[in-house]
Enzyme design. Structure first.
Site, PDB file in Angstrom:
ATOM      1  N   LYS A  26     -11.582   2.526 -13.879  1.00 59.06           N
ATOM      2  CA  LYS A  26     -11.785   1.139 -13.431  1.00 59.06           C
ATOM      3  C   LYS A  26     -12.170   0.262 -14.632  1.00 59.06           C
ATOM      4  CE  LYS A  26     -11.678  -0.417  -9.809  1.00 59.06           C
ATOM      5  NZ  LYS A  26     -10.568  -0.983  -8.984  1.00 59.06           N
ATOM      6  N   PRO A  55     -24.755  17.298   3.439  1.00 61.24           N
ATOM      7  CA  PRO A  55     -24.912  17.793   2.066  1.00 61.24           C
ATOM      8  C   PRO A  55     -25.453  16.721   1.106  1.00 61.24           C
ATOM      9  CG  PRO A  55     -22.603  17.328   2.542  1.00 61.24           C
ATOM     10  CD  PRO A  55     -23.345  16.992   3.782  1.00 61.24           C
ATOM     11  N   THR A  93     -15.696  -2.478  -9.718  1.00 61.31           N
ATOM     12  CA  THR A  93     -16.909  -1.831  -9.230  1.00 61.31           C
ATOM     13  C   THR A  93     -18.068  -1.992 -10.217  1.00 61.31           C
ATOM     14  OG1 THR A  93     -17.855   0.366  -8.848  1.00 61.31           O
ATOM     15  CG2 THR A  93     -15.924   0.287 -10.221  1.00 61.31           C
ATOM     16  N   ASP A  94     -19.297  -1.898  -9.702  1.00 56.62           N
ATOM     17  CA  ASP A  94     -20.462  -1.934 -10.591  1.00 56.62           C
ATOM     18  C   ASP A  94     -20.564  -0.663 -11.435  1.00 56.62           C
ATOM     19  OD1 ASP A  94     -21.196  -0.154  -8.577  1.00 56.62           O
ATOM     20  OD2 ASP A  94     -23.139  -1.080  -8.154  1.00 56.62           O
ATOM     21  N   GLU A  95     -19.780   0.385 -11.048  1.00 53.37           N
ATOM     22  CA  GLU A  95     -19.917   1.669 -11.746  1.00 53.37           C
ATOM     23  C   GLU A  95     -19.436   1.597 -13.196  1.00 53.37           C
ATOM     24  OE1 GLU A  95     -18.935   5.107  -9.365  1.00 53.37           O
ATOM     25  OE2 GLU A  95     -19.230   3.980  -7.521  1.00 53.37           O
ATOM     26  N   LEU A 135      -6.648  -4.526  -4.992  1.00 51.26           N
ATOM     27  CA  LEU A 135      -7.663  -3.547  -4.588  1.00 51.26           C
ATOM     28  C   LEU A 135      -7.165  -2.114  -4.644  1.00 51.26           C
ATOM     29  CD1 LEU A 135      -7.966  -6.059  -2.066  1.00 51.26           C
ATOM     30  CD2 LEU A 135     -10.175  -4.924  -2.186  1.00 51.26           C
ATOM     31  N   ASN A 149     -21.977  -0.568  -3.869  1.00 50.88           N
ATOM     32  CA  ASN A 149     -21.459   0.312  -2.803  1.00 50.88           C
ATOM     33  C   ASN A 149     -21.284  -0.444  -1.482  1.00 50.88           C
ATOM     34  OD1 ASN A 149     -22.656   2.191  -4.797  1.00 50.88           O
ATOM     35  ND2 ASN A 149     -22.039   3.724  -3.298  1.00 50.88           N
ATOM     36  N   ASN A 195     -30.808   7.686  -1.970  1.00 44.88           N
ATOM     37  CA  ASN A 195     -29.949   8.344  -0.976  1.00 44.88           C
ATOM     38  C   ASN A 195     -30.770   8.949   0.151  1.00 44.88           C
ATOM     39  OD1 ASN A 195     -27.728   7.693  -2.509  1.00 44.88           O
ATOM     40  ND2 ASN A 195     -27.555   9.701  -3.480  1.00 44.88           N
ATOM     41  N   TYR A 219     -13.594   8.236 -12.540  1.00 47.00           N
ATOM     42  CA  TYR A 219     -13.308   7.061 -11.702  1.00 47.00           C
ATOM     43  C   TYR A 219     -13.750   5.776 -12.400  1.00 47.00           C
ATOM     44  CZ  TYR A 219     -14.276   3.448  -8.195  1.00 47.00           C
ATOM     45  OH  TYR A 219     -14.361   2.253  -7.523  1.00 47.00           O
ATOM     46  N   ALA A 221      -6.434   1.452  -5.367  1.00 44.49           N
ATOM     47  CA  ALA A 221      -7.041   2.333  -6.369  1.00 44.49           C
ATOM     48  C   ALA A 221      -7.280   3.693  -5.751  1.00 44.49           C
ATOM     49  CB  ALA A 221      -8.370   1.745  -6.852  1.00 44.49           C
ATOM     50  N   ASP A 272       0.848  -1.194   0.000  1.00 42.39           N
ATOM     51  CA  ASP A 272       0.000   0.000   0.000  1.00 42.39           C
ATOM     52  C   ASP A 272       0.882   1.241   0.000  1.00 42.39           C
ATOM     53  OD1 ASP A 272      -3.239   0.391   1.038  1.00 42.39           O
ATOM     54  OD2 ASP A 272      -1.911   2.124   0.961  1.00 42.39           O
TER      55      ASP A 272
HETATM   56  P1  NAD Z   1      -9.908   3.099  -0.446  1.00 40.79           P
HETATM   57  O1  NAD Z   1      -9.793   4.414  -1.170  1.00 40.79           O
HETATM   58  O2  NAD Z   1     -10.476   3.077   0.921  1.00 40.79           O
HETATM   59  O3  NAD Z   1      -8.482   2.398  -0.383  1.00 40.79           O
HETATM   60  C1  NAD Z   1      -7.594   2.359  -1.452  1.00 40.79           C
HETATM   61  C2  NAD Z   1      -6.236   1.914  -0.925  1.00 40.79           C
HETATM   62  O4  NAD Z   1      -5.327   1.866  -2.041  1.00 40.79           O
HETATM   63  C3  NAD Z   1      -5.625   2.880   0.099  1.00 40.79           C
HETATM   64  O5  NAD Z   1      -5.099   2.148   1.190  1.00 40.79           O
HETATM   65  C4  NAD Z   1      -4.517   3.580  -0.664  1.00 40.79           C
HETATM   66  O6  NAD Z   1      -3.426   3.974   0.151  1.00 40.79           O
HETATM   67  C5  NAD Z   1      -4.110   2.504  -1.663  1.00 40.79           C
HETATM   68  N1  NAD Z   1      -3.495   3.085  -2.869  1.00 40.79           N
HETATM   69  C6  NAD Z   1      -3.970   4.107  -3.619  1.00 40.79           C
HETATM   70  N2  NAD Z   1      -3.119   4.372  -4.623  1.00 40.79           N
HETATM   71  C7  NAD Z   1      -2.102   3.493  -4.526  1.00 40.79           C
HETATM   72  C8  NAD Z   1      -0.936   3.255  -5.280  1.00 40.79           C
HETATM   73  N3  NAD Z   1      -0.632   4.014  -6.346  1.00 40.79           N
HETATM   74  N4  NAD Z   1      -0.109   2.248  -4.918  1.00 40.79           N
HETATM   75  C9  NAD Z   1      -0.399   1.487  -3.821  1.00 40.79           C
HETATM   76  N5  NAD Z   1      -1.481   1.675  -3.067  1.00 40.79           N
HETATM   77  C10 NAD Z   1      -2.340   2.667  -3.404  1.00 40.79           C
HETATM   78  O7  NAD Z   1     -10.738   2.188  -1.450  1.00 40.79           O
HETATM   79  P2  NAD Z   1     -11.820   1.055  -1.125  1.00 40.79           P
HETATM   80  O8  NAD Z   1     -13.140   1.680  -0.979  1.00 40.79           O
HETATM   81  O9  NAD Z   1     -11.303   0.164  -0.067  1.00 40.79           O
HETATM   82  O10 NAD Z   1     -11.816   0.264  -2.514  1.00 40.79           O
HETATM   83  C11 NAD Z   1     -10.896  -0.799  -2.746  1.00 40.79           C
HETATM   84  C12 NAD Z   1     -11.143  -1.350  -4.144  1.00 40.79           C
HETATM   85  O11 NAD Z   1     -12.488  -1.793  -4.261  1.00 40.79           O
HETATM   86  C13 NAD Z   1     -10.943  -0.314  -5.255  1.00 40.79           C
HETATM   87  O12 NAD Z   1     -10.318  -0.952  -6.325  1.00 40.79           O
HETATM   88  C14 NAD Z   1     -12.357   0.112  -5.619  1.00 40.79           C
HETATM   89  O13 NAD Z   1     -12.424   0.512  -6.966  1.00 40.79           O
HETATM   90  C15 NAD Z   1     -13.125  -1.176  -5.368  1.00 40.79           C
HETATM   91  N6  NAD Z   1     -14.542  -1.004  -4.987  1.00 40.79           N
HETATM   92  C16 NAD Z   1     -14.900  -0.152  -3.979  1.00 40.79           C
HETATM   93  C17 NAD Z   1     -16.253  -0.047  -3.619  1.00 40.79           C
HETATM   94  C18 NAD Z   1     -16.691   0.835  -2.477  1.00 40.79           C
HETATM   95  O14 NAD Z   1     -17.907   0.969  -2.245  1.00 40.79           O
HETATM   96  N7  NAD Z   1     -15.811   1.433  -1.723  1.00 40.79           N
HETATM   97  C19 NAD Z   1     -17.222  -0.798  -4.304  1.00 40.79           C
HETATM   98  C20 NAD Z   1     -16.809  -1.649  -5.333  1.00 40.79           C
HETATM   99  C21 NAD Z   1     -15.464  -1.759  -5.663  1.00 40.79           C
HETATM  100  P1  TYD Z   2     -20.404   7.861  -2.623  1.00 42.43           P
HETATM  101  O1  TYD Z   2     -20.343   7.348  -1.234  1.00 42.43           O
HETATM  102  O2  TYD Z   2     -19.455   8.919  -3.061  1.00 42.43           O
HETATM  103  O3  TYD Z   2     -20.321   6.587  -3.572  1.00 42.43           O
HETATM  104  P2  TYD Z   2     -20.551   6.469  -5.198  1.00 42.43           P
HETATM  105  O4  TYD Z   2     -20.567   7.812  -5.795  1.00 42.43           O
HETATM  106  O5  TYD Z   2     -19.358   5.686  -5.609  1.00 42.43           O
HETATM  107  O6  TYD Z   2     -21.846   5.732  -5.351  1.00 42.43           O
HETATM  108  O7  TYD Z   2     -21.874   8.420  -2.876  1.00 42.43           O
HETATM  109  C1  TYD Z   2     -23.024   7.611  -2.690  1.00 42.43           C
HETATM  110  C2  TYD Z   2     -24.220   8.435  -3.113  1.00 42.43           C
HETATM  111  O8  TYD Z   2     -24.388   9.536  -2.201  1.00 42.43           O
HETATM  112  C3  TYD Z   2     -24.069   9.057  -4.499  1.00 42.43           C
HETATM  113  O9  TYD Z   2     -25.327   9.057  -5.156  1.00 42.43           O
HETATM  114  C4  TYD Z   2     -23.649  10.490  -4.202  1.00 42.43           C
HETATM  115  C5  TYD Z   2     -24.332  10.790  -2.880  1.00 42.43           C
HETATM  116  N1  TYD Z   2     -23.614  11.748  -2.017  1.00 42.43           N
HETATM  117  C6  TYD Z   2     -24.281  12.871  -1.504  1.00 42.43           C
HETATM  118  O10 TYD Z   2     -25.491  13.092  -1.767  1.00 42.43           O
HETATM  119  N2  TYD Z   2     -23.596  13.738  -0.703  1.00 42.43           N
HETATM  120  C7  TYD Z   2     -22.270  13.542  -0.391  1.00 42.43           C
HETATM  121  O11 TYD Z   2     -21.690  14.384   0.334  1.00 42.43           O
HETATM  122  C8  TYD Z   2     -21.607  12.365  -0.897  1.00 42.43           C
HETATM  123  C9  TYD Z   2     -20.164  12.103  -0.579  1.00 42.43           C
HETATM  124  C10 TYD Z   2     -22.321  11.499  -1.704  1.00 42.43           C
END
Ligand code: NAD
Ligand code: TYD
Length: 349
Positions: free
Chosen positions: A161, A212, A132-134, A83, A186, A256, A157, A85, A35
């Site tokens: 991905k 917000p 991600t599903d996005e 993971l 999510n 939301n 983003y 990212a 990391d």
């Molecule tokens: P996060 O932002 O919490 O963590 C990302 C981690 O990657 C951090 O620890 C960061 O230090 C590390 N990192 C970033 N850039 C780096 C680099 N250049 N080299 C090495 N390490 C690096 O993210 P998360 O929410 O835990 O997501 C993890 C993975 O899951 C991502 O690939 C994301 O696209 C995917 N994902 C996330 C969600 C979600 O809801 N959070 C949903 C579906 C998929």
């Molecule tokens: P987020 O947690 O950023 O995840 P993602 O955009 O990857 O789905 O946002 C979840 C939802 O909440 C998204 O529709 C955007 C909304 N949102 C707000 O309304 N206010 C906020 O301050 C944030 C961060 C997100």
């Protein structure tokens, strides 16, 4: 069976839950967590496993090609669970280049290092790409994302991905790289950086700050408890079929605004406040540019093939999540001092 597995991004939100699960469940595996420790990476997330014999932390950047090459030479990994990212849509709107570097270039660096090390000896090796599903874009009022849904990413983003997913498949197709990809909805739960909706709103409620809500608040997401995601990753890593994609979702859609109202209700109870107190903090703000309307995952392939299902009902997962953040106020206070304040001002002023 002994294996050495590289988990990238293990100090982040989801990564830390995956590291914990693998370190505790597989004492015979050596788990190397790589990391960079960006703003989102936090070794506090892994205090409970950091002294475990089968766990090693390496600080490094996946964008650094020669560092990654050397790391593969040093450990001779049998598998990669990728993971790491840049993961926040709002930050990708202000700074897309960082997303291209880490999410695309970083992924290709890992693929190259794995390809070179595994060449001709792919048996038992696996590159697991967590996505991600996005990548599927935005749905209307009906329908679900299937593994066969065409990619249609809408944000910097999700485009980065999607690009990395394509590279993983291309390496499978072109070089015979053993791989699997999962696309998850999510996540919510402990250790999530408070830039994402739920931890940000929990932190604001506890500090009496406004909530917000972007646009009209009628955007829909499918929410999954993070530990259930980690369990799905374990199952797919060990039982998934080569070159397959698995959707992971919570079967749990919320607009939301409805989600925020439930959160407010549960926060009032947890903080012993009069009902309606937190809800008064809701403030509608300017919408996110290009805001995806609805995500909804059909996770039946994973359910039918590998027998995975979410273990928690949403209200239960949310209550556990709130309890964790309130019991770990120091964790939150540490990461919301300093740079976070600048980010918050820029994003929300
Ligand atoms: P996060 O932002 O919490 O963590 C990302 C981690 O990657 C951090 O620890 C960061 O230090 C590390 N990192 C970033 N850039 C780096 C680099 N250049 N080299 C090495 N390490 C690096 O993210 P998360 O929410 O835990 O997501 C993890 C993975 O899951 C991502 O690939 C994301 O696209 C995917 N994902 C996330 C969600 C979600 O809801 N959070 C949903 C579906 C998929
Ligand atoms: P987020 O947690 O950023 O995840 P993602 O955009 O990857 O789905 O946002 C979840 C939802 O909440 C998204 O529709 C955007 C909304 N949102 C707000 O309304 N206010 C906020 O301050 C944030 C961060 C997100």
């Amino acid at each position: 069976m002994n294996k050495t597995i590289l988990i990238t991004g293990g100090a982040g939100f989801i990564g830390s839950h995956v590291v914990r699960l693998f370190v505790n469940k597989y004492p015979d595996y050596k788990i190397v967590n790589l990391d960079k420790l960006t703003y989102a990476g936090n070794l506090e997330n892994l205090r409970d496993v950091e002294n475990t014999d089968n766990y090693i932390f390496e600080k490094g950047d996946i964008v650094d090609e020669s560092y990654i090459k050397d790391l593969f030479t040093k450990y001779k990994f049998d598998g990669v669970i990728h993971l790491a990212a840049e993961s926040h849509v709002d930050r990708s709107i202000t700074n897309p280049m960082e997303f291209i570097m880490t999410n695309v270039v970083g992924t290709v660096n890992l693929l190259n290092a794995a390809k070179n090390q595994w060449k001709g000896n792919e048996d038992g090796k696996l590159f697991y790409h967590v996505s991600t599903d996005e990548v599927y874009g935005s749905l209307g009022d009906t329908g679900f994302f299937l593994e066969t849904t065409s990619y249609d990413p809408q944000s910097p983003y999700s485009s980065s991905k999607a690009s990395s997913d394509h590279f993983v498949r291309a390496y499978g197709n072109t070089y015979g790289m053993p791989y699997v990809i999962s696309n998850c909805s999510n996540n919510y739960g402990p250790n999530q950086f408070p830039e994402k909706l739920l931890p940000l709103f929990i932190n604001n409620i506890r500090n009496g700050k406004s909530l917000p809500v972007y646009g009209d608040g009628k955007f829909t997401r499918d929410w999954l408890y993070v530990v259930d995601h980690a369990i799905a990753i374990d199952k797919i890593y060990h039982e998934g079929r080569n070159a397959e994609t698995y959707n992971i979702g919570g079967f749990n859609e919320w607009t939301n605004i409805d989600l925020i109202k439930i959160l407010c209700k549960q926060m009032d109870i947890a903080l012993c406040k009069e009902e309606g107190t937190a809800q008064q903090l809701i403030t509608y703000v300017k919408d996110r540019p290009g805001h995806d309307k609805r995500y909804a995952i059909d996770a039946n392939k994973l359910k039918n093939e590998l027998g995975w299902e979410p273990s928690l009902q949403f209200e239960e997962g949310l209550a556990k999540t709130i309890a964790w953040y309130l019991e770990n106020e120091k964790w939150m206070d540490n990461i919301t001092s300093g740079d976070y304040q600048n980010y918050y001002k820029k994003q929300y002023s």
